[in-house]
Design a protein around this motif. Structure first.
Motif, PDB file in Angstrom:
ATOM      1  N   ARG A 210       8.127   3.885  31.092  1.00 11.68           N
ATOM      2  CA  ARG A 210       8.933   5.095  31.242  1.00 11.68           C
ATOM      3  C   ARG A 210       9.803   5.377  30.019  1.00 11.68           C
ATOM      4  NH1 ARG A 210      12.950   2.578  35.926  1.00 11.68           N
ATOM      5  NH2 ARG A 210      14.201   1.255  34.557  1.00 11.68           N
ATOM      6  N   ASP A 211       9.995   4.366  29.150  1.00  9.19           N
ATOM      7  CA  ASP A 211      10.801   4.550  27.952  1.00  9.19           C
ATOM      8  C   ASP A 211       9.970   4.912  26.728  1.00  9.19           C
ATOM      9  OD1 ASP A 211      13.257   4.061  29.191  1.00  9.19           O
ATOM     10  OD2 ASP A 211      13.045   1.893  28.973  1.00  9.19           O
ATOM     11  N   ILE A 212       8.653   4.998  26.901  1.00 10.21           N
ATOM     12  CA  ILE A 212       7.787   5.423  25.804  1.00 10.21           C
ATOM     13  C   ILE A 212       7.838   6.942  25.708  1.00 10.21           C
ATOM     14  CG2 ILE A 212       5.410   5.509  24.958  1.00 10.21           C
ATOM     15  CD1 ILE A 212       4.915   2.844  26.338  1.00 10.21           C
ATOM     16  N   PRO A 213       8.108   7.501  24.535  1.00  6.44           N
ATOM     17  CA  PRO A 213       8.219   8.956  24.398  1.00  6.44           C
ATOM     18  C   PRO A 213       6.959   9.690  24.872  1.00  6.44           C
ATOM     19  CG  PRO A 213       9.037   7.861  22.426  1.00  6.44           C
ATOM     20  CD  PRO A 213       8.397   6.797  23.273  1.00  6.44           C
ATOM     21  N   ASP A 214       7.138  10.876  25.382  1.00  4.93           N
ATOM     22  CA  ASP A 214       6.018  11.698  25.841  1.00  4.93           C
ATOM     23  C   ASP A 214       5.009  11.905  24.711  1.00  4.93           C
ATOM     24  OD1 ASP A 214       7.212  11.926  28.301  1.00  4.93           O
ATOM     25  OD2 ASP A 214       8.089  13.905  27.915  1.00  4.93           O
ATOM     26  N   GLY A 215       3.736  11.830  25.052  1.00  2.00           N
ATOM     27  CA  GLY A 215       2.673  12.037  24.079  1.00  2.00           C
ATOM     28  C   GLY A 215       2.308  10.804  23.285  1.00  2.00           C
ATOM     29  N   MET A 216       2.971   9.673  23.560  1.00  2.00           N
ATOM     30  CA  MET A 216       2.703   8.424  22.847  1.00  2.00           C
ATOM     31  C   MET A 216       2.168   7.398  23.843  1.00  2.00           C
ATOM     32  SD  MET A 216       5.434   6.020  20.728  1.00  2.00           S
ATOM     33  CE  MET A 216       5.855   7.345  19.612  1.00  2.00           C
ATOM     34  N   ASP A 217       1.101   6.677  23.481  1.00  2.00           N
ATOM     35  CA  ASP A 217       0.616   5.625  24.364  1.00  2.00           C
ATOM     36  C   ASP A 217       1.252   4.294  23.972  1.00  2.00           C
ATOM     37  OD1 ASP A 217      -0.796   4.521  22.201  1.00  2.00           O
ATOM     38  OD2 ASP A 217      -2.711   5.379  22.823  1.00  2.00           O
ATOM     39  N   GLU A 218       0.921   3.229  24.727  1.00  2.00           N
ATOM     40  CA  GLU A 218       1.591   1.952  24.497  1.00  2.00           C
ATOM     41  C   GLU A 218       1.250   1.341  23.134  1.00  2.00           C
ATOM     42  OE1 GLU A 218      -2.053   0.946  27.124  1.00  2.00           O
ATOM     43  OE2 GLU A 218      -0.617   2.579  26.804  1.00  2.00           O
ATOM     44  N   HIS A 219       0.052   1.629  22.618  1.00  2.00           N
ATOM     45  CA  HIS A 219      -0.334   1.066  21.324  1.00  2.00           C
ATOM     46  C   HIS A 219       0.426   1.748  20.177  1.00  2.00           C
ATOM     47  CE1 HIS A 219      -3.427  -1.190  23.353  1.00  2.00           C
ATOM     48  NE2 HIS A 219      -3.873  -0.079  23.904  1.00  2.00           N
ATOM     49  N   GLU A 220       0.628   3.045  20.311  1.00  2.00           N
ATOM     50  CA  GLU A 220       1.449   3.752  19.320  1.00  2.00           C
ATOM     51  C   GLU A 220       2.901   3.298  19.416  1.00  2.00           C
ATOM     52  OE1 GLU A 220      -0.883   8.040  19.045  1.00  2.00           O
ATOM     53  OE2 GLU A 220       0.304   7.570  20.835  1.00  2.00           O
ATOM     54  N   ALA A 221       3.356   3.054  20.641  1.00  2.00           N
ATOM     55  CA  ALA A 221       4.720   2.555  20.838  1.00  2.00           C
ATOM     56  C   ALA A 221       4.885   1.175  20.193  1.00  2.00           C
ATOM     57  CB  ALA A 221       5.043   2.483  22.323  1.00  2.00           C
ATOM     58  N   LEU A 222       3.849   0.352  20.301  1.00  2.00           N
ATOM     59  CA  LEU A 222       3.892  -0.970  19.679  1.00  2.00           C
ATOM     60  C   LEU A 222       4.037  -0.849  18.163  1.00  2.00           C
ATOM     61  CD1 LEU A 222       3.569  -4.056  19.634  1.00  2.00           C
ATOM     62  CD2 LEU A 222       1.074  -3.703  19.660  1.00  2.00           C
ATOM     63  N   GLU A 223       3.271   0.053  17.538  1.00  2.00           N
ATOM     64  CA  GLU A 223       3.355   0.230  16.087  1.00  2.00           C
ATOM     65  C   GLU A 223       4.757   0.669  15.679  1.00  2.00           C
ATOM     66  OE1 GLU A 223       1.090  -0.561  13.833  1.00  2.00           O
ATOM     67  OE2 GLU A 223      -0.105  -1.346  15.496  1.00  2.00           O
ATOM     68  N   ARG A 224       5.352   1.573  16.465  1.00  2.00           N
ATOM     69  CA  ARG A 224       6.712   2.026  16.139  1.00  2.00           C
ATOM     70  C   ARG A 224       7.711   0.885  16.321  1.00  2.00           C
ATOM     71  NH1 ARG A 224       9.230   7.646  18.327  1.00  2.00           N
ATOM     72  NH2 ARG A 224       7.436   8.381  17.112  1.00  2.00           N
ATOM     73  N   LEU A 225       7.502   0.076  17.355  1.00  2.00           N
ATOM     74  CA  LEU A 225       8.413  -1.042  17.610  1.00  2.00           C
ATOM     75  C   LEU A 225       8.332  -2.083  16.494  1.00  2.00           C
ATOM     76  CD1 LEU A 225      10.411  -2.430  19.491  1.00  2.00           C
ATOM     77  CD2 LEU A 225       8.482  -3.375  20.759  1.00  2.00           C
TER      78      LEU A 225
END
Length: 254
Positions: A210-225
């Protein structure tokens, strides 16, 4: 080493084929291949099933995601937890919403679960246990004789020590049935992430879906993290449907 690689190495060491373990997990071989190679995440519940099949503790699969020293779980603690989860799969039962009594609905209303939607929004489809966690703990401690582990001071887990104290208090009061138990867990998806830091150590964090920005999947979230943490690399080791664990750092913004 992340859990995916650990599963592969242990499977190969024991001479088990991907098809054999896939059949045990009721999935196709290609689906297990993706899981083993880290292309799909592993729920904590899946890790427990794989660990049971490979005859190893879950902790061995999570060697790449070290727990903080504050947890200090021993093999005895892990055995208790694995036994509890194994029994829970078969034993835990809830009262169907249509079978709730007025007194039970009143109890649920106090906790905010009186409506059908809020009551049934759990993996078991209900909040009030007909056979709950304390029933399972009592079964282990009394029927299976595991109270001896506590009497011999072999248990480190504060959670299990608390369960044992509740068990002793109930027995001292002559109670053979636990008080009504309500599942108050907030259910949401959490990704358990391992980060390789510049000093070559690994750190573990949790990120809720629920804290991953809209339009981003978990793998993109991982790269940003990875970029935000200044890490060299990272991976999603597992995911859970039952919210945060109480030990690992929580990340809420990317």
């Amino acid at each position: 080493m992340n859990p995916h690689r650990q599963v592969r190495l242990l499977r190969q060491k024991q001479g088990i084929t991907q098809q054999q373990i896939a059949d045990h997990l009721c999935m196709s071989r290609p689906a297990f291949n993706k899981l083993e190679n880290g292309k799909t995440g592993m729920a904590v519940e899946m890790l427990q099933r794989i660990a049971k099949f490979l005859h190893v503790p879950v902790s061995q699969l999570l060697q790449g995601m070290p727990e903080p020293a504050s947890t200090a779980w021993t093999d005895i603690d892990m055995m208790l937890e694995m036994t509890y989860h194994h029994l829970s799969w078969d034993k835990l039962k809830v009262v169907a919403y249509d079978d709730l009594t007025p007194a039970q609905l009143a109890l649920l209303a106090i906790k905010g679960f009186a409506s059908r939607n809020t009551y049934e929004d759990t993996p078991l489809g209900g909040r009030l246990y007909a056979y709950g966690p304390q029933h399972v703990a009592d079964l282990m401690l009394y029927n299976l004789g595991m109270s001896t582990l506590f009497e011999q001071d072999l248990v480190n887990s504060s959670e299990w020590k608390q369960r044992y104290q509740l068990f002793k208090q109930a027995r001292a009061a002559g109670l053979t049935e636990p008080e009504p138990e309500v599942d108050e867990q907030e259910y949401f998806v959490v990704f358990h992430i391992g980060l390789e830091m510049p000093d070559r150590t690994e750190t573990s964090v949790q990120l809720a879906e629920r804290d991953i920005p809209d339009g981003m999947d978990e793998h993109e979230a991982l790269e940003r993290l990875i970029l935000k943490a200044g890490a060299l690399d990272g991976y999603i080791g597992a995911f859970s449907l039952t919210g945060y664990d109480p030990f690992t750092e929580i990340v809420t913004t990317l």
